[in-house]
Write a protein that holds these residues in place. Structure first.
Motif, mmCIF file in Angstrom:
data_model
loop_
_atom_site.group_PDB
_atom_site.id
_atom_site.type_symbol
_atom_site.label_atom_id
_atom_site.label_comp_id
_atom_site.label_asym_id
_atom_site.label_seq_id
_atom_site.Cartn_x
_atom_site.Cartn_y
_atom_site.Cartn_z
ATOM 1 N N ASN A 1 -47.548 7.910 7.480
ATOM 2 C CA ASN A 1 -48.570 8.219 6.502
ATOM 3 C C ASN A 1 -49.354 9.318 6.602
ATOM 4 O OD1 ASN A 1 -47.680 5.643 5.549
ATOM 5 N ND2 ASN A 1 -49.148 4.324 6.575
ATOM 6 N N ALA A 2 -48.637 10.394 7.082
ATOM 7 C CA ALA A 2 -49.415 11.645 7.073
ATOM 8 C C ALA A 2 -49.146 12.596 5.854
ATOM 9 C CB ALA A 2 -48.994 12.484 8.322
ATOM 10 N N GLY A 3 -48.333 12.296 5.163
ATOM 11 C CA GLY A 3 -47.775 13.049 3.745
ATOM 12 C C GLY A 3 -48.891 12.544 2.907
ATOM 13 N N PHE A 33 -44.681 17.383 0.487
ATOM 14 C CA PHE A 33 -45.810 17.056 1.126
ATOM 15 C C PHE A 33 -45.483 15.718 2.010
ATOM 16 C CE2 PHE A 33 -47.772 19.307 -2.317
ATOM 17 C CZ PHE A 33 -48.225 20.585 -1.659
ATOM 18 N N LEU A 34 -44.144 15.768 2.682
ATOM 19 C CA LEU A 34 -43.926 14.474 3.484
ATOM 20 C C LEU A 34 -44.263 14.694 4.806
ATOM 21 C CD1 LEU A 34 -40.099 13.766 1.982
ATOM 22 C CD2 LEU A 34 -42.575 12.538 1.444
ATOM 23 N N LYS A 35 -44.335 13.920 5.397
ATOM 24 C CA LYS A 35 -44.766 13.744 7.180
ATOM 25 C C LYS A 35 -43.603 14.657 7.731
ATOM 26 C CE LYS A 35 -45.380 11.031 11.187
ATOM 27 N NZ LYS A 35 -45.752 9.472 11.702
ATOM 28 N N GLY A 36 -44.223 15.471 8.501
ATOM 29 C CA GLY A 36 -43.385 16.342 9.556
ATOM 30 C C GLY A 36 -42.577 17.497 8.622
ATOM 31 N N GLY A 62 -53.538 8.928 -6.484
ATOM 32 C CA GLY A 62 -52.129 8.317 -5.928
ATOM 33 C C GLY A 62 -52.003 7.575 -4.729
ATOM 34 N N SER A 63 -51.151 6.618 -4.648
ATOM 35 C CA SER A 63 -50.937 5.771 -3.419
ATOM 36 C C SER A 63 -50.766 6.775 -2.140
ATOM 37 C CB SER A 63 -50.042 4.576 -3.467
ATOM 38 O OG SER A 63 -48.792 5.204 -3.527
ATOM 39 N N GLY A 64 -51.428 6.510 -0.882
ATOM 40 C CA GLY A 64 -51.200 7.020 0.253
ATOM 41 C C GLY A 64 -51.711 8.513 -0.082
#
Length: 176
Positions: A1-3, A33-36, A62-64
């Motif tokens: 959940n870092a993105g 903008f996805l995690k990692g 937006g969600s997340g």
């Protein structure tokens, strides 16, 4: 959940101005903008000279929408220099300090290309010139504009009257 799925905006600041707020729209990746993940964007702007700051954030929608940002690297296509702006913080209303925008300053290593060489020259120059500032010496500066002398004395007084004659005899001159 870092993105994040939120819209991300950036402003880049340099010695000649700034880009204004620009949305980062088209990444070279399918989903941005996805995690990692490292995303690459092209941002058109006039040449800003040496860069010193960037402001990056998102709209919180937006969600997340929370986002952990490692760093921003900007490659200047004119000078071929890379400017690195470290973050290593959350842009999230529910994490860290709750901010969804960060002001990042350029890291020391990338302020300008010859920084290490300049620092070495500065140290060499100081090593060669520091004897002038030893206790007991009077420094006398000649100002070409006023054609007068400014003297720094060993007792920490400054004679800035701009006298036209050298009244201290043998002293060290520095031109201004």
């Amino acid at each position: 959940n870092a993105g994040t799925e939120a819209d991300v905006y950036i402003s880049v600041y340099g010695e000649r101005g700034d880009t204004g707020s620009r949305q980062l729209l088209r990444s070279q990746k399918l989903k941005k903008f996805l995690k990692g993940q490292t995303d690459i964007f092209a941002v058109e702007a006039v040449h800003l000279g040496h860069l010193y700051k960037t402001v990056i954030g998102h709209n919180g929608l937006g969600s997340g929408n929370g986002w952990f940002l490692d760093k921003v690297v900007i490659k200047d296509p004119v000078t071929d220099l890379d400017y690195t702006f470290l973050c290593y913080r959350w842009l999230d209303q529910g994490q860290d300090d709750g901010n969804i925008a960060r002001e990042l300053t350029v890291t020391d290593a990338s302020i300008f290309p010859g920084r290490q060489e300049l620092e070495l020259k500065r140290k060499e120059t100081w090593a060669a010139e520091k004897w002038k500032f030893q206790e007991g010496n009077t420094l006398q500066f000649y100002n070409k504009l006023t054609r007068g002398f400014i003297c720094l004395s060993p007792d920490n007084t400054v004679d800035a009257c701009g006298d036209k004659k050298n009244k201290y005899g043998k002293v060290f001159f520095m031109w201004m």
